[in-house]
Enzyme design. Structure first.
Site, PDB file in Angstrom:
ATOM      1  N   ASP A   1       0.854  -1.181   0.000  1.00  0.00           N
ATOM      2  CA  ASP A   1       0.000   0.000   0.000  1.00  0.00           C
ATOM      3  C   ASP A   1       0.894   1.236   0.000  1.00  0.00           C
ATOM      4  O   ASP A   1       2.098   1.146   0.297  1.00  0.00           O
ATOM      5  CB  ASP A   1      -0.898  -0.037   1.244  1.00  0.00           C
ATOM      6  CG  ASP A   1      -1.783   1.191   1.354  1.00  0.00           C
ATOM      7  OD1 ASP A   1      -2.317   1.614   0.322  1.00  0.00           O
ATOM      8  OD2 ASP A   1      -1.920   1.720   2.468  1.00  0.00           O
ATOM      9  N   LYS A   2       0.349   2.387  -0.318  1.00  0.00           N
ATOM     10  CA  LYS A   2       1.138   3.620  -0.323  1.00  0.00           C
ATOM     11  C   LYS A   2       0.928   4.419   0.960  1.00  0.00           C
ATOM     12  O   LYS A   2       1.830   4.575   1.762  1.00  0.00           O
ATOM     13  CB  LYS A   2       0.800   4.490  -1.541  1.00  0.00           C
ATOM     14  CG  LYS A   2       1.686   5.733  -1.663  1.00  0.00           C
ATOM     15  CD  LYS A   2       1.256   6.637  -2.774  1.00  0.00           C
ATOM     16  CE  LYS A   2       0.064   7.491  -2.372  1.00  0.00           C
ATOM     17  NZ  LYS A   2       0.404   8.507  -1.361  1.00  0.00           N
TER      18      LYS A   2
ATOM     19  N   GLU B   1      -8.654  15.208   7.976  1.00  0.00           N
ATOM     20  CA  GLU B   1      -9.632  16.218   8.393  1.00  0.00           C
ATOM     21  C   GLU B   1      -9.023  17.190   9.387  1.00  0.00           C
ATOM     22  O   GLU B   1      -9.286  18.396   9.327  1.00  0.00           O
ATOM     23  CB  GLU B   1     -10.857  15.533   8.988  1.00  0.00           C
ATOM     24  CG  GLU B   1     -11.650  14.712   7.973  1.00  0.00           C
ATOM     25  CD  GLU B   1     -13.093  14.524   8.398  1.00  0.00           C
ATOM     26  OE1 GLU B   1     -13.314  14.252   9.582  1.00  0.00           O
ATOM     27  OE2 GLU B   1     -13.984  14.655   7.541  1.00  0.00           O
TER      28      GLU B   1
ATOM     29  N   THR C   1      -2.619   1.364  -4.672  1.00  0.00           N
ATOM     30  CA  THR C   1      -3.103   2.494  -3.887  1.00  0.00           C
ATOM     31  C   THR C   1      -4.395   3.039  -4.470  1.00  0.00           C
ATOM     32  O   THR C   1      -4.694   2.858  -5.650  1.00  0.00           O
ATOM     33  CB  THR C   1      -2.036   3.619  -3.840  1.00  0.00           C
ATOM     34  OG1 THR C   1      -2.547   4.726  -3.112  1.00  0.00           O
ATOM     35  CG2 THR C   1      -1.673   4.080  -5.241  1.00  0.00           C
ATOM     36  N   GLY C   2      -5.159   3.720  -3.633  1.00  0.00           N
ATOM     37  CA  GLY C   2      -6.374   4.382  -4.087  1.00  0.00           C
ATOM     38  C   GLY C   2      -6.138   5.820  -4.493  1.00  0.00           C
ATOM     39  O   GLY C   2      -7.050   6.490  -4.976  1.00  0.00           O
ATOM     40  N   ASP C   3      -4.896   6.321  -4.307  1.00  0.00           N
ATOM     41  CA  ASP C   3      -4.593   7.703  -4.657  1.00  0.00           C
ATOM     42  C   ASP C   3      -4.542   7.903  -6.165  1.00  0.00           C
ATOM     43  O   ASP C   3      -4.464   6.950  -6.938  1.00  0.00           O
ATOM     44  CB  ASP C   3      -3.249   8.121  -4.039  1.00  0.00           C
ATOM     45  CG  ASP C   3      -3.416   8.557  -2.603  1.00  0.00           C
ATOM     46  OD1 ASP C   3      -4.562   8.553  -2.129  1.00  0.00           O
ATOM     47  OD2 ASP C   3      -2.411   8.879  -1.955  1.00  0.00           O
TER      48      ASP C   3
ATOM     49  N   LYS D   1      -7.502  -4.678  -5.208  1.00  0.00           N
ATOM     50  CA  LYS D   1      -6.193  -5.054  -4.669  1.00  0.00           C
ATOM     51  C   LYS D   1      -6.107  -6.569  -4.488  1.00  0.00           C
ATOM     52  O   LYS D   1      -5.103  -7.199  -4.846  1.00  0.00           O
ATOM     53  CB  LYS D   1      -5.949  -4.349  -3.328  1.00  0.00           C
ATOM     54  CG  LYS D   1      -5.791  -2.849  -3.422  1.00  0.00           C
ATOM     55  CD  LYS D   1      -5.457  -2.264  -2.051  1.00  0.00           C
ATOM     56  CE  LYS D   1      -5.257  -0.762  -2.120  1.00  0.00           C
ATOM     57  NZ  LYS D   1      -4.851  -0.173  -0.829  1.00  0.00           N
TER      58      LYS D   1
END
Length: 1155
Positions: A417-418, A521, A697-699, A820
């Site tokens: 993962d990142k 946040e 990654t989801g980025d 993933k």
């Protein structure tokens, strides 16, 4: 219960309701009517596996399900039933030892579970009963009871929050025991609840128990005197889970909805799936070979026995006349009985004690990982954690180029993962873009009102002119959005100044005492504060914000449209003091841009892309004004959707998508997530070891690509092959056609035209060749994996895999958690079945961690679901280097040597027994005494190899970490392949032949004593056994490179114990033995000088080839730290400098010893 059992036996489906109804404080029928309350599970937690009554049968059943244990049970029963040459004790005692040790271990672990269950079940809690608060045990809580919980207490069952001591009707909890998240989560009471719970009358309708921690659907009808019942929706924000802890709230009251084994915590309690390592598979393959050898030996001896008896005078010699029973017996039955007798005689070639030794090695060896001080992180005060000791040696194979098969070509893979793994997940607000103008952060000071934005350096704009900025209204609107569009709370503090609660600092809860479930946040709220807008907290559903004029603005929070991975955005609907209703939305650019006016996108897109290229995490911010009638429609639809029990998520998503349209884009934020400590060095070391690293990654692509360059996964000379939605855009052609064309082009470039990749060669050794990196996004991956036709899908997958296998690194961006896992599964099931390793720190990484052969969790800031579901957990990414390159390498070498050694020493043990049958008329006469047969594997030879497998370091850990390429020397499961196995087998055959025929040559003159007395067959067997024990033990001593006091104690102690036992066993007349075969045999044997000479000579002859081989072979280790070269170990063990690190168990004044 009886009805359920009958239904199951008769094959009837038991209908199960999809929802449950809970009555609180009243009966649904008239007082005169009979009311049978619904039956729910009690609140007892049962995590134990056994009871006092079922422990013995259940444990024995589970143990004999193992093939090896069942095999030895059959052998034992054959010895009991059939007249076999050896006593049932010889196989029964080792089996009893293994079964007993395992049963004690499992029984102790289950006793600890019982103890923990009792602590939970007997815990005292406060319950409202008949309007009174009474203390009762936790296990006596019933569904529908109102329970009181005070601060820092854990919730005894799953509760619906009814009342809180906080003014804003919220409470804060931590769910560290559920998912490891230490951040405070906010939960809300049921709206408009009566303050007096003693008179509460309500009905709760909710879904049946299910394990998802983050989903809950229900509704509550509250009955009031002479009024219609008020209906309220219930969601996960109202549910307090068992095991969570109440924080920053004095006390709360909640009603129990799920209890005992139906709570979400209990439903999530399950054993991890058993993962089989390559070593286990090799053991099974070797066992089959030795089982075939065993059967072959028994068949040969049975056949030759009856062939020999066909010769005249051999079937019925004068000294052994057959009885009438023997003559009348069935000949085939007699042959089968003889075959079983030979099987029993030779069954010790299958080492039953190897299983318990391997289990002990894995169990004890896992402590060395947990005890390693280099894994201790002072920041979180924790070290490494081993959840699955069965895979210790797989850490070594996780860096290899193939599995345990012979013909494998695929390399090994690490999937990482990142965010939180390669990066720190420690967010810092860097800059923002408002209406197309960039605002960079300086040291702010807000002492006075200025026409400029205090503390802001405006560096560029749409026309790249300096000192331009957006209008004041846009700036303030953007900063208000940052202060309002979130779920951050402010910690209550006794000494805070009214109206300035946000200025108090609480280091344990994030900057300025803010409480949030996500560090993103908090970073955005802190960024708004630097620019003059401060979030002060929320009171009675009113959010308070202090503007630049030090004025407090109040906004009524109407609705929160929660963030989810599908939408990739979250929104709030608020109402200002002037009555204006606004929707503020923030999310990923891919989620926001399609929902705003397109003319506004171009002004901000360039900033978002530039920030992403620099490695920053970006979010876009938008807003929308809602008219009163428009809001009324949205409000009604949201309330209706939230009251729905069926498909609530889908209905809410539909409303969210409807309202989050036609928004105005205000700006974007850039938050920095810095690289983990030594992340680049760790990735470089893994690539040096020959593995391919994939980043999942989801980025967005630009951010992830920048991280890959920073981690040195991509170099400046790396040619990137991009397969994303952007590259597929071609107005004249379909996406699938363009996809196939790009795959063909990349395949030609990276596979067909590229030179073949040799195993173990990385960019450091192949700089003359072009390096390729591959980039793919989630949308394109869906096209690859889910093509419209099966034939195309298979073709796409094959091309995709071949391209990736020829690239140095692969980046998969915009990935959903399920994707993933699909990637890991695709590679794991590819040609050659390569070993895969996944590492991540968040809940979205759990799927790929569970899918891979080896899963590693990082104890990060996104919670610890990854840690709970992993095989190993480490505090930081940098610890992966030592875990794999040092511990994994050593564990693999140790256990591989252990397995090969066990088969070798048992072959040495049984081969003389087999040869002896040729000289005793195949009469099944045992060569060794029953005591020797029983104790050979249990006592005489087991401890030295166990100690070796725990502390041996053929290469010191520092050298292993400095030279990642050493892993290529154990590539393809090298030490447990058929080559080394054949070597050890031939070595065992050589030693067995030498033992037997060497002693037979000695017995050519049977008068070996000075008084002329002769030695018998038991002396013959005892001499062979003595040579055997000393040879196999000294062979292990020759292989030892890392001597500690433990090695010395067990090796020389085992030889001394054998000698003492032989004297003791033969020196006393034991009353429980019907016949004592070894009475004074050992002492009498050692009285002969010739016997001494033969024993010493045969031991030297057995070990001489090994000694010569090691002396003649030159050391080839890199960076040798020894002045004198070391001897080379046996085949299958590489020679490198001896470990210079002092072992854990060596005294301070001890030095390493070279044999």
């Amino acid at each position: 219960m009886l009805r359920r059992c009958l239904n199951r036996l008769l094959g009837r489906d038991e209908r199960r309701a999809t929802s449950r109804t809970i009555y609180v404080g009243h009966r649904p029928c008239h007082e005169a009517e009979v009311f049978i309350p619904p039956k729910f599970c009690d609140n007892r937690i049962v995590s134990s596996k056994y009871t006092v009554w079922n422990f013995l049968p259940k444990n024995l059943f589970e143990q004999f399900r193992r093939i090896a244990n069942f095999y030895f049970l059959i052998i034992f029963l054959v010895q009991v039933i059939v007249d076999t040459p050896t006593s049932p004790v010889t196989s029964g005692l080792p089996l009893f030892f293994v079964i007993t040790v395992t049963a004690i271990k499992q029984g102790y672990e289950d006793w600890l579970r019982h103890k923990a269950d009792n602590e939970v079940n007997k815990y005292l809690v406060t319950v409202l009963e008949d309007g009174k608060e009474i203390k009762t045990e936790s296990e006596k809580i019933k569904v529908g009871d109102v329970v009181e919980v005070e601060e820092d207490e854990t919730f005894p069952c799953d509760l619906i929050l009814l009342k809180s001591s906080r003014e804003d009707e919220t409470c804060f909890v931590t769910t560290a025991s559920l998912d490891g998240e230490s951040n405070h989560k906010t939960h809300y009471t049921v709206p408009e609840m009566d303050k007096d719970l003693r008179s509460l009358r309500a009905t709760i309708e909710c879904e049946e128990p299910q394990p998802d921690l983050y989903k809950f659907v229900g509704r509550m009808d509250i009955y009031m005197d002479n009024q219609e019942p008020a209906r309220r929706s219930l969601g996960p924000e109202n549910l307090l889970l068992k095991g969570a802890t109440l924080k920053n709230t004095q006390k709360i009251f909640g009603v129990a909805v799920y209890s005992g084994m139906e709570t979400k915590m209990a439903l999530n309690y399950q054993g991890k799936s058993q993962k089989r390592s390559a070593v286990e598979k090799s053991i099974n393959a070797f066992l089959l070979v030795y089982l075939c050898i065993l059967v072959s030996k028994a068949l040969i001896c049975t056949t030759l026995k009856y062939v020999w008896q066909t010769q005249p005078g051999q079937d019925e010699p004068w000294y052994n006349q057959k009885t009438r029973k023997d003559k009348d017996g069935n000949q085939y039955l007699k042959m089968f009985t003889d075959f079983l007798s030979f099987m029993v005689l030779f069954n010790f070639i299958i080492p039953v004690s190897m299983y318990v030794t391997v289990e002990m090695q894995k169990f004890l060896g896992s402590f060395f990982i947990a005890w390693d001080r280099d894994f201790f992180d002072p920041e979180i005060q924790e070290g490494a954690l081993v959840n699955t000791s069965d895979l210790n040696e797989e850490l070594g194979q996780a860096l290899l180029f193939s599995h345990s098969s012979d013909h494998l070509a695929a390399v090994e893979y690490v999937f990482t993962d990142k965010t939180g793994t390669l990066t720190q997940n420690n967010m810092e607000f860097i800059e923002c873009c408002i209406d197309g103008f960039q605002y960079k952060n300086k040291e702010p000071s807000y002492t006075e009102r200025s026409s400029e934005v205090d503390g802001v350096d405006v560096t560029d704009g749409p026309v790249n002119q300096l000192q331009q900025k957006a209008g004041m209204d846009k700036e303030e609107l953007f900063l208000r959005a940052l202060c309002l569009c979130h779920t951050v709370q402010v910690k209550e503090q006794a000494d805070q100044v009214d109206g300035h609660g946000g200025d108090q600092v609480d280091g344990g809860l994030g900057p300025e005492g803010f409480i949030a479930s996500s560090p993103d946040e908090v970073a955005l709220v802190m960024g708004a504060k630097k620019y003059g807008f401060t979030f002060l907290g929320m009171q009675s559903n009113t959010m308070r914000v202090m503007n630049r004029d030090k004025e407090v603005e109040a906004y009524q929070l109407l609705h929160v449209l929660n963030f989810d991975p599908v939408r990739r955005r979250m929104s709030v609907i608020v109402k200002s003091a002037s009555g204006q209703i606004m929707l503020f939305c923030k999310g990923a650019d891919s989620s926001i841009f399609p929902r705003v006016r397109q003319q506004e996108v171009d002004r901000i897109r360039m900033h978002v892309e530039r920030n992403a290229t620099e490695g920053y995490r970006t979010l876009c911010v938008a807003y929308k004004l809602l008219k009163n009638d428009e809001y009324d429609i949205v409000d009604a639809e949201l309330r209706e959707a939230r009251l729905s029990l069926q498909d609530r998520e889908d209905k809410l998503l539909k409303v969210y998508n409807q309202v989050e349209t036609d928004m105005s884009l205000i700006g974007a934020t850039a938050v920095e997530d810095r690289l983990q400590e030594e992340a680049a060095e760790t990735m470089e070391a893994l690539q040096g070891a020959g593995i391919k690293v994939w980043v999942l990654t989801g980025d967005k692509m630009e951010t992830a690509k920048s991280t890959c360059y920073a981690c040195r996964l991509f170099q400046r000379g790396t040619e990137l092959l991009e397969l994303t939605v952007r590259t597929l855009e071609d107005g004249e052609r379909k996406r699938e056609e363009r996809l196939y064309e790009l795959l063909q082009d990349y395949h030609k470039k990276a596979v067909q035209d590229a030179p073949p990749v040799r195993a173990g060669v990385t960019r450091n050794w192949s700089s003359s060749n072009q390096d390729y990196g591959f980039i793919i996004d989630g949308a394109t991956l869906s096209l690859v994996l889910n093509s419209s036709t099966d034939s195309n899908s298979s073709s796409y997958k094959n091309l995709f895999l071949q391209i990736c296998q020829n690239c140095t690194s692969v980046l998969c961006c915009r990935m959903a958690p399920l994707q993933k896992a699909q990637i890991v599964k695709l590679v794991k099931n590819s040609k050659g079945s390569p070993i895969t390793l996944s590492i991540g720190d968040g809940a979205n990484d759990v799927s790929m961690i569970l899918e891979a052969h080896v899963g590693i969790g990082v104890k990060g800031k996104e919670g610890r679901q990854a840690v709970r579901n992993s095989d190993y957990a480490i505090p930081k990414l940098k610890h992966l280097k030592k875990l794999l390159l040092a511990h994994g390498h050593l564990y693999y070498v140790r256990i591989a040597h252990l397995v090969q050694y066990f088969f070798y020493k048992n072959l040495c043990f049984i081969l003389p027994q087999f040869l002896f049958q040729f000289f005793c008329g195949y009469s099944q006469q045992p060569l060794y005494d029953a005591a020797y047969l029983t104790m050979y594997n249990i006592c005489f030879t087991s401890m030295p190899i166990l100690a070796y497998s725990l502390v041996e370091q053929h290469i010191c850990m520092e050298v292993l970490q400095e030279n990642a390429g050493l892993y290529r020397d154990i590539a393809k499961n090298a030490m447990l392949r058929w080559g080394p196995f054949l070597y050890w087998t031939l070595l065992g055959v050589y030693h067995g032949l030498l033992f037997f025929f060497g002693v037979r040559l000695l017995f050519s003159n049977s008068a070996l004593q000075d008084n002329g007395q002769v030695f018998g067959n038991w002396s013959y067997g005892t001499i062979v056994f003595t040579i055997l024990v000393f040879t196999v033990t000294l062979k292990l001593a020759l292989d030892t490179r890392y001597w500690t006091w433990v090695n010395h104690f067990v090796i020389w102690g085992s030889l001394a114990f054998y000698t003492f036992f032989s004297f003791f066993w033969g020196g006393i007349i034991w009353p429980f033995l019907q016949q004592q075969r070894l009475y004074f045999v050992f002492a009498n044997m050692l009285s002969s000088v010739v016997t001494w000479l033969v024993i010493i000579l045969l031991i030297l002859l057995s070990l001489l080839p090994e000694i010569l081989l090691q002396l003649l072979r030159k050391p080839r280790g890199p960076h040798s730290r020894q002045k004198n070269p070391l001897v080379q170990p046996a085949v299958g063990v590489n020679l490198y400098p001896m470990s210079q690190a002092r072992p854990l168990l060596m005294k301070a004044d001890e030095s390493n010893t070279i044999l």
